[in-house]
Design a protein around this motif. Structure first.
Motif, PDB file in Angstrom:
ATOM      1  N   THR A 137       0.825  -1.220   0.000  1.00 15.52           N
ATOM      2  CA  THR A 137       0.000   0.000   0.000  1.00 15.52           C
ATOM      3  C   THR A 137       0.859   1.270   0.000  1.00 15.52           C
ATOM      4  N   MET A 192       1.361   2.691  -3.357  1.00 15.94           N
ATOM      5  CA  MET A 192       0.256   3.467  -3.930  1.00 15.94           C
ATOM      6  C   MET A 192       0.394   4.944  -3.545  1.00 15.94           C
ATOM      7  N   GLU A 251      -3.750   7.515 -13.040  1.00 14.69           N
ATOM      8  CA  GLU A 251      -3.853   6.189 -13.687  1.00 14.69           C
ATOM      9  C   GLU A 251      -2.821   5.269 -13.078  1.00 14.69           C
ATOM     10  N   GLU A 264      -1.557   1.611 -11.559  1.00 12.17           N
ATOM     11  CA  GLU A 264      -1.779   0.156 -11.602  1.00 12.17           C
ATOM     12  C   GLU A 264      -0.775  -0.503 -10.691  1.00 12.17           C
ATOM     13  N   LEU A 287      -9.591   8.077  -0.947  1.00 18.53           N
ATOM     14  CA  LEU A 287      -9.591   7.530  -2.302  1.00 18.53           C
ATOM     15  C   LEU A 287      -8.703   6.285  -2.397  1.00 18.53           C
ATOM     16  N   ILE A 288      -7.527   6.378  -1.794  1.00 22.11           N
ATOM     17  CA  ILE A 288      -6.574   5.267  -1.891  1.00 22.11           C
ATOM     18  C   ILE A 288      -7.057   4.056  -1.069  1.00 22.11           C
ATOM     19  N   ALA A 308     -10.150   3.253  -0.408  1.00 16.75           N
ATOM     20  CA  ALA A 308     -11.262   2.621  -1.129  1.00 16.75           C
ATOM     21  C   ALA A 308     -10.711   1.703  -2.221  1.00 16.75           C
ATOM     22  N   ARG A 309      -9.682   2.191  -2.876  1.00 13.38           N
ATOM     23  CA  ARG A 309      -9.054   1.387  -3.929  1.00 13.38           C
ATOM     24  C   ARG A 309      -8.387   0.143  -3.369  1.00 13.38           C
ATOM     25  N   GLN A 310      -7.720   0.310  -2.227  1.00 15.31           N
ATOM     26  CA  GLN A 310      -7.062  -0.840  -1.594  1.00 15.31           C
ATOM     27  C   GLN A 310      -8.086  -1.903  -1.220  1.00 15.31           C
ATOM     28  N   ARG A 363     -10.925  -2.491  -2.638  1.00 12.85           N
ATOM     29  CA  ARG A 363     -11.398  -3.162  -3.861  1.00 12.85           C
ATOM     30  C   ARG A 363     -10.373  -4.192  -4.330  1.00 12.85           C
ATOM     31  N   ILE A 364      -9.086  -3.806  -4.292  1.00 11.40           N
ATOM     32  CA  ILE A 364      -8.027  -4.725  -4.734  1.00 11.40           C
ATOM     33  C   ILE A 364      -8.007  -5.960  -3.817  1.00 11.40           C
TER      34      ILE A 364
END
Ligand code: C5P
Length: 223
Positions: free
Chosen positions: A30, A33, A62, A64, A106-107, A109-111, A113-114
């Protein structure tokens, strides 16, 4: 799932990757990111003190990140940034960027999901960071908090930098890890701290492999 938190220089990333490999699990770095958002901000000339601009940038970036422990992949706008995100400019600015609440929202939430996607696909994941056991995945069945003395952490960081061809002395490395710990532990949102139910592991006197073996045992009981 294993949540692995702790300050820099504790061997967290190496341990997390080896542990994930042994468990046949996925892996999520993490910190990388936050480093990618920081690199994007530096490249765009965004003021690290401008929270709104950083949040807008984090929303559009963007980014990944791979989840294979053997082949970690870090891409920004499609380009490999594995080396750039470990450079001194990013390391010096990342704590300021990661302290912005909207960037974290934001980060995180993305973590999440991953994590859900990787657990669904391969059955498990080792996630390393600063707030995994406290905020990102408070329900993780195994939480570990790695520590090590300041001397040991500085020496490890210095050898990593030297091995990667970055100029560094142990004194520089010590100043850098202590500065980052101070900033990361004192921020208002999701500061670096151990979850109450985390297992503390002091790695000062242990090799990476000894830590991995100890965590594998814990994971086989709880993971
Ligand atoms: O782990 P790494 O040293 O790559 O992390 C870089 C920085 O990212 C940390 O110093 C911290 O500011 C931030 N970070 C965070 N929360 C995480 C992981 C990293 O705030 N879960």
């Amino acid at each position: 799932m294993v949540a692995l938190d702790g300050p820099s220089g504790t061997g967290k990333s190496t341990v997390a990757r080896k542990l994930a490999d042994r468990l046949g699990a996925g892996y999520l770095d993490t910190g990388a990111m936050y480093r990618m958002v920081t690199l994007a901000a530096l490249r765009a000339g965004t003021d690290p003190a401008d929270a709104d601009a950083l949040a807008a940038l984090a929303a559009g970036v963007e980014l990944e990140i791979g989840s294979s422990p053997r082949q970690p992949e870090f891409r920004l706008g499609g380009a490999d940034v594995a080396a750039d995100i470990r450079g001194p400019e990013v390391t010096g600015a990342v704590s300021a960027v990661s302290a912005v609440p909207r960037v974290r929202e934001l980060i995180v939430a993305r973590q999440r999901r991953i994590i859900a996607e990787v657990v669904e696909r391969v059955g498990g994941i080792v996630v390393e960071g600063r707030d995994i056991g406290t905020v990102v995945a408070p329900d993780a069945p195994l939480k570990v908090y790695l520590t090590a003395s300041a001397e040991v952490r500085a020496a490890r960081r210095n050898s990593q930098d030297t091995a990667a061809g970055r100029q560094s002395t142990v004194a520089d490395a010590r100043e850098s890890v202590e500065r980052r710990d101070r900033l990361d532990s004192s921020r208002a949102v999701s500061p670096l701290r151990a979850a109450e139910d985390a297992v503390p592991v002091d790695t000062s006197e242990l090799s990476i492999d000894q830590v991995v073996v100890a965590l594998c045992e814990l994971a086989s009981r709880r993971g």
